[in-house]
Each structure stands twice: as C-alpha cells, then as structure tokens.
Scaffold this motif. Structure first.
Motif, PDB file in Angstrom:
ATOM      1  N   ASN A 109       0.823  -1.210   0.000  1.00  0.00           N
ATOM      2  CA  ASN A 109       0.000   0.000   0.000  1.00  0.00           C
ATOM      3  C   ASN A 109       0.856   1.259   0.000  1.00  0.00           C
ATOM      4  O   ASN A 109       0.566   2.234  -0.717  1.00  0.00           O
ATOM      5  CB  ASN A 109      -0.920   0.012   1.225  1.00  0.00           C
ATOM      6  CG  ASN A 109      -2.019  -1.029   1.128  1.00  0.00           C
ATOM      7  OD1 ASN A 109      -2.336  -1.504   0.046  1.00  0.00           O
ATOM      8  ND2 ASN A 109      -2.598  -1.374   2.254  1.00  0.00           N
ATOM      9  N   GLU A 112       2.278   1.891  -3.374  1.00  0.00           N
ATOM     10  CA  GLU A 112       1.280   2.467  -4.268  1.00  0.00           C
ATOM     11  C   GLU A 112       1.091   3.952  -3.985  1.00  0.00           C
ATOM     12  O   GLU A 112       0.995   4.772  -4.910  1.00  0.00           O
ATOM     13  CB  GLU A 112      -0.047   1.721  -4.112  1.00  0.00           C
ATOM     14  CG  GLU A 112      -0.022   0.298  -4.663  1.00  0.00           C
ATOM     15  CD  GLU A 112      -1.343  -0.417  -4.465  1.00  0.00           C
ATOM     16  OE1 GLU A 112      -2.215   0.151  -3.751  1.00  0.00           O
ATOM     17  OE2 GLU A 112      -1.513  -1.524  -5.010  1.00  0.00           O
ATOM     18  N   LEU A 113       1.043   4.312  -2.700  1.00  0.00           N
ATOM     19  CA  LEU A 113       0.893   5.718  -2.342  1.00  0.00           C
ATOM     20  C   LEU A 113       2.120   6.520  -2.771  1.00  0.00           C
ATOM     21  O   LEU A 113       1.992   7.664  -3.231  1.00  0.00           O
ATOM     22  CB  LEU A 113       0.669   5.861  -0.836  1.00  0.00           C
ATOM     23  CG  LEU A 113      -0.665   5.361  -0.286  1.00  0.00           C
ATOM     24  CD1 LEU A 113      -0.727   5.564   1.221  1.00  0.00           C
ATOM     25  CD2 LEU A 113      -1.829   6.068  -0.958  1.00  0.00           C
ATOM     26  N   GLY A 127      -0.103  11.836   4.147  1.00  0.00           N
ATOM     27  CA  GLY A 127      -0.716  10.524   4.295  1.00  0.00           C
ATOM     28  C   GLY A 127      -1.599  10.460   5.528  1.00  0.00           C
ATOM     29  O   GLY A 127      -1.363  11.146   6.523  1.00  0.00           O
ATOM     30  N   ARG A 129      -4.422   7.546   7.779  1.00  0.00           N
ATOM     31  CA  ARG A 129      -4.962   6.187   7.922  1.00  0.00           C
ATOM     32  C   ARG A 129      -6.466   6.257   8.206  1.00  0.00           C
ATOM     33  O   ARG A 129      -6.916   7.101   8.981  1.00  0.00           O
ATOM     34  CB  ARG A 129      -4.242   5.451   9.052  1.00  0.00           C
ATOM     35  CG  ARG A 129      -4.738   4.014   9.278  1.00  0.00           C
ATOM     36  CD  ARG A 129      -3.939   3.350  10.378  1.00  0.00           C
ATOM     37  NE  ARG A 129      -2.584   3.083   9.924  1.00  0.00           N
ATOM     38  CZ  ARG A 129      -2.205   2.001   9.274  1.00  0.00           C
ATOM     39  NH1 ARG A 129      -3.096   1.064   8.978  1.00  0.00           N
ATOM     40  NH2 ARG A 129      -0.946   1.822   8.929  1.00  0.00           N
ATOM     41  N   ALA A 160      -5.958   7.539  -3.433  1.00  0.00           N
ATOM     42  CA  ALA A 160      -5.401   6.258  -2.986  1.00  0.00           C
ATOM     43  C   ALA A 160      -5.272   5.365  -4.198  1.00  0.00           C
ATOM     44  O   ALA A 160      -5.855   5.642  -5.255  1.00  0.00           O
ATOM     45  CB  ALA A 160      -6.282   5.605  -1.927  1.00  0.00           C
ATOM     46  N   VAL A 165     -10.183   9.279  -4.756  1.00  0.00           N
ATOM     47  CA  VAL A 165     -11.076   8.624  -3.811  1.00  0.00           C
ATOM     48  C   VAL A 165     -12.308   9.484  -3.561  1.00  0.00           C
ATOM     49  O   VAL A 165     -13.444   9.021  -3.642  1.00  0.00           O
ATOM     50  CB  VAL A 165     -10.363   8.330  -2.480  1.00  0.00           C
ATOM     51  CG1 VAL A 165     -11.367   7.849  -1.426  1.00  0.00           C
ATOM     52  CG2 VAL A 165      -9.282   7.291  -2.666  1.00  0.00           C
ATOM     53  N   VAL A 269      -9.720   3.170  -8.211  1.00  0.00           N
ATOM     54  CA  VAL A 269      -9.489   2.836  -6.808  1.00  0.00           C
ATOM     55  C   VAL A 269     -10.376   1.656  -6.413  1.00  0.00           C
ATOM     56  O   VAL A 269     -11.534   1.569  -6.834  1.00  0.00           O
ATOM     57  CB  VAL A 269      -9.795   4.048  -5.903  1.00  0.00           C
ATOM     58  CG1 VAL A 269      -9.679   3.678  -4.429  1.00  0.00           C
ATOM     59  CG2 VAL A 269      -8.854   5.198  -6.230  1.00  0.00           C
ATOM     60  N   LEU A 274      -9.537  -0.305   1.457  1.00  0.00           N
ATOM     61  CA  LEU A 274      -8.806   0.939   1.676  1.00  0.00           C
ATOM     62  C   LEU A 274      -8.292   0.974   3.107  1.00  0.00           C
ATOM     63  O   LEU A 274      -9.017   0.615   4.038  1.00  0.00           O
ATOM     64  CB  LEU A 274      -9.709   2.156   1.426  1.00  0.00           C
ATOM     65  CG  LEU A 274     -10.005   2.555  -0.028  1.00  0.00           C
ATOM     66  CD1 LEU A 274     -10.959   3.735  -0.053  1.00  0.00           C
ATOM     67  CD2 LEU A 274      -8.724   2.901  -0.767  1.00  0.00           C
ATOM     68  N   GLU A 276      -4.944   3.243   3.824  1.00  0.00           N
ATOM     69  CA  GLU A 276      -4.267   4.525   3.856  1.00  0.00           C
ATOM     70  C   GLU A 276      -4.650   5.350   2.640  1.00  0.00           C
ATOM     71  O   GLU A 276      -4.935   4.801   1.566  1.00  0.00           O
ATOM     72  CB  GLU A 276      -2.736   4.342   3.879  1.00  0.00           C
ATOM     73  CG  GLU A 276      -2.191   3.711   5.150  1.00  0.00           C
ATOM     74  CD  GLU A 276      -2.111   2.208   5.052  1.00  0.00           C
ATOM     75  OE1 GLU A 276      -2.313   1.682   3.926  1.00  0.00           O
ATOM     76  OE2 GLU A 276      -1.881   1.554   6.078  1.00  0.00           O
ATOM     77  N   VAL A 277      -4.652   6.665   2.800  1.00  0.00           N
ATOM     78  CA  VAL A 277      -4.975   7.576   1.701  1.00  0.00           C
ATOM     79  C   VAL A 277      -3.994   8.742   1.711  1.00  0.00           C
ATOM     80  O   VAL A 277      -3.255   8.952   2.679  1.00  0.00           O
ATOM     81  CB  VAL A 277      -6.423   8.112   1.824  1.00  0.00           C
ATOM     82  CG1 VAL A 277      -7.434   6.983   1.693  1.00  0.00           C
ATOM     83  CG2 VAL A 277      -6.622   8.856   3.144  1.00  0.00           C
TER      84      VAL A 277
END
Length: 289
Positions: A109, A112-113, A127, A129, A160, A165, A269, A274, A276-277
């Motif tokens: 994750n 990816e972020l 970031g 959570r 994300a 998102v 997405v 999901l 973390e964003v």
C-alpha cells in the motif's frame, strides 16, 4: 452391639477390599515364614510350594505391571509437556507469520501511495490512515486520523491506489470525514483525457456492486471516445483539482436525444479495500462571487 444375623438361605459374601487385605497379610506372613524359619522344610515344603510360590509370582507380576504403568505415565507426562511446548511455538509462529503478511500488505500500500505521490508531485500531500467508516460493504464515507491540527480542510481532495477517492466533507481537531466518488450523492465534473470531452461522473452504490459507477452528459460529437479511455477530473470542476485519474470507460452508448452519451466507468481505486490515503493539502481555486 447386636450380632449380624443372616437370613436362612442367604450366602455369606466378603467385600473385595477385605478379601484383598486378608490375602495380602497371609502372603506376607508366608513369605516371612519361608525366609526366617524352617517350617516349610521337609514334608511341608511341597505344600508350601503350592501355596507360597503362586502368591510370590502373582506379587512379582503385579509389581512388574505397576512398574511398567509408572514408566508409561512418565512418558505420557513428557509427551504432554512436549506437545504443549510445540503448540506454544506454533502459536508464536502463526502470530509472526500474520504480522509479516500484514507488513507486506502495508508495504504494498505504501509503495502504491509513493507511486501516486510521484505522479502528482505538483501538489503538497499528507498521508492518513482510515480509522472508521460508514456501514456497508464499501468505503463510500469514512474517517481518517488527521484533521485541522494537521492542516486538513473541507473540500481537500483525497487519493489512494491509482487515483481519486473523494473529498473531505467535515473536519475535527484530529480527524476528518471523507465522502468518496462512489457515494449516491456524489457528482464529479470530469473529462476524457484523450479528447478533453467533458462529462459528469455520478456515484451509485447499487451499481458499484458490479464494480462500476456511471457517467452521463458526455458530448462526443466526433465519436472518438471508446471503451478503455482514461477519465480524469476536469478543469471546470468546482471541488476537484484537475487531471486526477477517476477511472476507465467501461461501456458507452448514445442517449435518446442523440446529442449526448452515457455509460459506466471502472474506478481506478478499489473501494472495498482501503487503509491509507493521501490528502492533497491544496484547495481548488475558486472565483469569488
């Protein structure tokens, strides 16, 4: 004390524990007599052999059996202790394996972020959570662990995975609520990246059960838009920054008026998984009235 009177015809029975006690005393006495006296020498020796020897052999057999059972009990206790130790080790390894799998999932994750952050490096991001979400199977509305104290404000865009998102709709001191683009009351001004043709992307939770959301009001006068084209936020969106990936055209068909088109989009997405964003700490520039 009144004597024990037996009824006529009633057989006399001796309890087993008393019989065993009497036989033990008798056997012990005979053994002592055998070793310490000569009472069984001569003519009585043969009779003593028939009486004493069987008792001695019986005691020997019983002693050997008890010794064997004792050794078996010791072995059983050792096996039980060993089994408990192995179970403890298995439990520890299971916990460690679960932790490693979770770390690997979180690392994926974060990668990816990080990749998403690099794609939109012109924006300042932070970031966060996810710590709660509304009821349902998907993250159509959720709460993150950062708020006003971290510089989060209403209408900041949230990303994300590979794209958009949603946006922040409420903010507290150390939390913020996000509404995603799949929510039923969500509408995003978007455009096809390859042709700049504009459309409206609308959330639909019932439709998202099939993994898609809908779009409409697409003006494709040149008929160049095809399935698989990228859809991004448009420049004229009032809440969303331009150029953020929303998803890909899944189906497209002309409307009844023959002027516009509508269809479905596969979001970039995964709104089912999901954790973390990324929050873009920049608001869409607006023109004051």
């Amino acid at each position: 004390m009144s004597p024990i009177v037996r009824k006529k015809g009633e057989k006399f029975t001796l309890p087993g524990k008393y019989l065993l006690f009497i036989l033990t005393i008798l056997c012990t006495a005979l053994v002592l007599l055998t070793f310490n006296t000569k009472i069984f020498s001569g003519p009585l020796s043969a009779v003593a052999g028939y009486i004493v020897v069987p008792f001695e052999e019986g005691i020997s057999v019983v002693g050997s059996w008890l010794a064997g059972r004792s050794e078996e009990l010791v072995q059983i206790r050792e096996l039980i202790a060993r089994n408990e130790e192995l179970e403890r080790q298995v439990a520890e390894l299971t916990i460690e394996n679960t932790r490693l799998q979770q770390d690997r999932y979180e690392l994926t994750n974060l990668r990816e972020l990080y990749s998403l952050d690099a794609q939109y490096d012109e924006y300042e991001k932070t970031g966060a959570r996810i710590i709660a979400r509304d009821s349902g199977n998907w993250f159509h509305a959720f709460v993150i662990n950062k708020g006003a104290m971290d510089g989060i404000a209403v209408d900041m865009n949230v990303m994300a995975g590979s794209g958009l998102v949603g946006r922040v709709v409420d903010v507290g001191p150390n939390w913020a609520k996000v509404k995603s683009i799949i929510a039923d009351d969500s509408n995003v001004s978007a455009m096809v990246l390859s042709s700049a043709d504009r459309m409206i992307v609308s959330g639909n939770l019932k439709l998202y059960a099939s993994g898609v959301i809908e779009f409409g009001q697409l003006v494709d006068s040149k008929n160049v838009v095809v399935e698989g084209d990228k859809v991004v936020t448009s420049d004229i969106s009032d809440k969303y920054l331009p150029g953020i990936l929303i998803g890909y055209i899944n189906t497209i068909s002309p409307d009844a008026n023959n002027l516009t088109k509508s269809g479905h989009i596969t979001p970039a997405v995964d709104f089912e998984h999901l954790e973390e964003v990324l929050v873009i700490k920049q608001l869409k520039q607006t023109i004051p009235e």
